[in-house]
Motif scaffolding. Structure first.
Motif, PDB file in Angstrom:
ATOM      1  N   ILE A   1       0.927  -1.096  -0.205  1.00 56.04           N
ATOM      2  CA  ILE A   1      -0.011   0.011  -0.015  1.00 56.04           C
ATOM      3  C   ILE A   1       0.679   1.172  -0.131  1.00 56.04           C
ATOM      4  O   ILE A   1       0.439   2.290  -0.729  1.00 56.04           O
ATOM      5  N   CYS A   2       2.004   1.391   0.646  1.00 52.16           N
ATOM      6  CA  CYS A   2       2.825   2.380   0.712  1.00 52.16           C
ATOM      7  C   CYS A   2       3.730   2.598  -0.792  1.00 52.16           C
ATOM      8  O   CYS A   2       3.643   3.871  -1.218  1.00 52.16           O
ATOM      9  N   ALA A   3       3.878   1.490  -1.194  1.00 47.16           N
ATOM     10  CA  ALA A   3       4.201   1.554  -2.824  1.00 47.16           C
ATOM     11  C   ALA A   3       3.340   2.176  -3.676  1.00 47.16           C
ATOM     12  O   ALA A   3       3.605   2.956  -4.468  1.00 47.16           O
ATOM     13  N   SER A   4       2.093   2.003  -3.392  1.00 44.68           N
ATOM     14  CA  SER A   4       0.997   2.303  -4.227  1.00 44.68           C
ATOM     15  C   SER A   4       0.888   3.716  -3.981  1.00 44.68           C
ATOM     16  O   SER A   4       0.623   4.531  -5.184  1.00 44.68           O
ATOM     17  N   ALA A   5       0.850   4.005  -2.890  1.00 46.94           N
ATOM     18  CA  ALA A   5       0.810   5.655  -2.477  1.00 46.94           C
ATOM     19  C   ALA A   5       1.974   6.328  -3.301  1.00 46.94           C
ATOM     20  O   ALA A   5       1.502   7.591  -3.682  1.00 46.94           O
ATOM     21  N   MET A   6       3.059   5.931  -3.346  1.00 42.56           N
ATOM     22  CA  MET A   6       4.235   6.835  -4.121  1.00 42.56           C
ATOM     23  C   MET A   6       4.033   6.621  -5.486  1.00 42.56           C
ATOM     24  O   MET A   6       4.445   7.511  -6.279  1.00 42.56           O
ATOM     25  N   SER A   7       3.401   5.708  -6.051  1.00 42.02           N
ATOM     26  CA  SER A   7       3.289   5.238  -7.483  1.00 42.02           C
ATOM     27  C   SER A   7       2.178   6.437  -8.082  1.00 42.02           C
ATOM     28  O   SER A   7       2.060   6.350  -9.238  1.00 42.02           O
ATOM     29  N   ALA A   8       1.075   6.578  -7.486  1.00 43.17           N
ATOM     30  CA  ALA A   8       0.009   7.019  -7.972  1.00 43.17           C
ATOM     31  C   ALA A   8       0.248   8.733  -7.773  1.00 43.17           C
ATOM     32  O   ALA A   8       0.875   9.215  -6.901  1.00 43.17           O
ATOM     33  N   VAL A   9      -0.757   9.510  -8.096  1.00 44.57           N
ATOM     34  CA  VAL A   9      -0.831  10.775  -7.844  1.00 44.57           C
ATOM     35  C   VAL A   9      -2.298  11.356  -7.661  1.00 44.57           C
ATOM     36  O   VAL A   9      -3.428  10.614  -7.917  1.00 44.57           O
ATOM     37  N   SER A  10      -2.486  12.330  -6.984  1.00 39.54           N
ATOM     38  CA  SER A  10      -3.700  12.944  -6.682  1.00 39.54           C
ATOM     39  C   SER A  10      -4.570  13.345  -7.716  1.00 39.54           C
ATOM     40  O   SER A  10      -3.813  14.120  -8.571  1.00 39.54           O
ATOM     41  N   ALA A  11      -5.823  13.210  -8.048  1.00 39.16           N
ATOM     42  CA  ALA A  11      -6.639  13.723  -8.928  1.00 39.16           C
ATOM     43  C   ALA A  11      -6.677  15.115  -8.942  1.00 39.16           C
ATOM     44  O   ALA A  11      -6.648  16.085  -9.973  1.00 39.16           O
ATOM     45  N   ALA A  12      -6.221  15.724  -7.882  1.00 42.26           N
ATOM     46  CA  ALA A  12      -6.386  17.364  -7.488  1.00 42.26           C
ATOM     47  C   ALA A  12      -4.961  17.975  -8.500  1.00 42.26           C
ATOM     48  O   ALA A  12      -5.199  18.932  -8.713  1.00 42.26           O
ATOM     49  N   LEU A  13      -4.297  17.155  -8.535  1.00 42.36           N
ATOM     50  CA  LEU A  13      -3.038  17.697  -9.415  1.00 42.36           C
ATOM     51  C   LEU A  13      -2.884  17.178 -10.924  1.00 42.36           C
ATOM     52  O   LEU A  13      -2.132  17.745 -11.626  1.00 42.36           O
ATOM     53  N   LEU A  14      -3.790  16.580 -11.540  1.00 39.78           N
ATOM     54  CA  LEU A  14      -3.751  16.307 -12.819  1.00 39.78           C
ATOM     55  C   LEU A  14      -3.920  17.501 -13.792  1.00 39.78           C
ATOM     56  O   LEU A  14      -3.129  17.534 -14.926  1.00 39.78           O
TER      57      LEU A  14
END
Length: 395
Positions: free
Chosen positions: A169-182
């Motif tokens: 789950i921590c690796a997932s958090a580092m690999s994704a981005v927030s929709a607010a930043l797109l």
């Protein structure tokens, strides 16, 4: 030639992942094949079919439209500031719209649209890949909510998670981005690459976890009980919280950019004065072989390698700004690979954010994340390399 570089990229990722693996005997090859096949299908549909190309254009146009709407609030507050003719201010034009997008995310979360989308998309992902209910839910939710907010959706689960599940789950958090930043990303790199990277990164990090952190997932999680329970608070209180969070995020990004870009400038000037070679040139040479393995044309590998290293050392915004400045001199293949590589939170600063977020929920789990922080960063960076390699195959 494209197929050859696809193979070299995949081999590099597998060999590095095998060397880092916690359990080499139980690497989940079946899940790797399923996840990779999904990535190839998604990237082909998005980049090489008329329907996919039109869909990406539509999504990009929608986010550009949102940026125009956000400009109404920005101009009302900052419109009296005279900067200069034909001058674009990064803080106002790129970072401030995050406040508006964050407000929209809060509204969609409050009226239960986002939780439903996340839950059922995660359910479908788990059924197809077998990666686990919680892991699949979190991989999707982190691509929408971003970190550290996404950890609040599973705060009751975190203290009980095994080391293996915590890594995923921590690796997932580092690999994704927030929709607010797109929308902000789309101001600096082509929107189609931002959208494709978001889709692929969800799968890339799960694939890397199958190599670095293989385990048989459990499916005993009650997903109906997880999520941010904003509906228990008054609507305008929730909206105000999201607006403030968006502003804090914009300020945080601005502060990080000022500090890191100034530091890189200082190092460049220091290295030039001492050895007549800039710091970015040195780190670019270190990453150049990786860029070549991913399929970047030989003439561009030094510049792309420097951008890749800048993202790891500073953050994706600083690297995207550099890419935006030099994109006229790069091939479309290089732009495609580099752009998709940059759309993630895999950098040193994020390690601290994630460690602090987990520690605030569980001191014990936070200490565990801190001990594995380097391997987390390597895993998330490998996921970005995989995404860039796959996109480069189609150009």
């Amino acid at each position: 030639m494209n197929f050859l570089f696809l193979i070299t990229g995949l081999l590099f990722i597998y060999i590095l992942g095998w060397l880092l693996s916690y359990d080499r005997k139980h690497i989940r090859y079946r899940s790797i094949v399923v996840l990779f096949s999904l990535q190839m299908i998604i990237s082909f549909l998005c980049l090489h079919t008329s329907a996919g190309i039109q869909t990406l254009k539509g999504i990009s146009s929608f986010f550009n439209w949102l940026m125009v709407q956000a400009d109404g609030g920005v101009q009302f507050v900052f419109g009296g500031i005279v900067i200069g003719k034909n001058t674009s201010v990064f803080f106002l034009n790129v970072l401030m719209p995050i406040v508006f997008i964050s407000a929209l995310v809060g509204i969609l979360n409050y009226i239960r649209i986002l939780p439903i989308v996340i839950k059922w998309t995660g359910w479908l992902l788990n059924k197809v890949t077998g990666m686990g209910e919680l892991e699949s839910y979190f991989a999707v939710s982190t691509a929408i909510l971003g970190e550290p907010e996404v950890f609040l959706t599973i705060k009751n689960k975190i203290p009980q998670l095994s080391a293996q599940r915590l890594y995923t789950i921590c690796a997932s958090a580092m690999s994704a981005v927030s929709a607010a930043l797109l929308a902000s990303y789309m101001k600096m790199i082509p929107g189609k690459f931002v959208v494709v990277a978001v889709f692929l990164n969800i799968l890339s990090v799960l694939l890397i976890s199958c190599i670095v952190n293989p385990y048989v997932p459990t499916n005993d999680d009650d997903l109906a009980k997880i999520g941010i329970e904003d509906q228990k608070q008054p609507f305008f209180q929730v909206l105000g919280n999201y607006i403030q969070d968006g502003f804090k995020l914009a300020i945080t990004v601005a502060a990080m950019l000022i500090g890191f870009v100034a530091l890189v400038t200082f190092l460049n000037n220091s290295f030039l004065a001492i050895i007549h070679v800039s710091f970015t040139t040195i780190i670019g040479n270190v990453f150049s072989p990786i860029a070549w393995i991913m399929g970047v044309p030989m003439k561009d590998i030094s510049e792309v390698g420097s951008i890749m290293a800048t993202k790891l050392i500073t953050n994706e915004f600083a690297a995207m700004g550099t890419l935006h400045q030099v994109s006229a001199h790069l091939s479309m293949k290089s732009i495609a690979i580099t752009s998709t590589y940059l759309v993630s939170f895999a950098n040193f600063g994020t390690v601290g954010i994630i460690t602090g977020s987990i520690r605030s929920i569980s001191e014990k789990q936070g200490a565990l994340v801190a001990r594995t922080s380097l391997k987390l960063l390597l895993g998330a960076t490998m996921a970005s390399i995989l995404t860039g390699t796959i996109v480069g195959f189609w150009f």
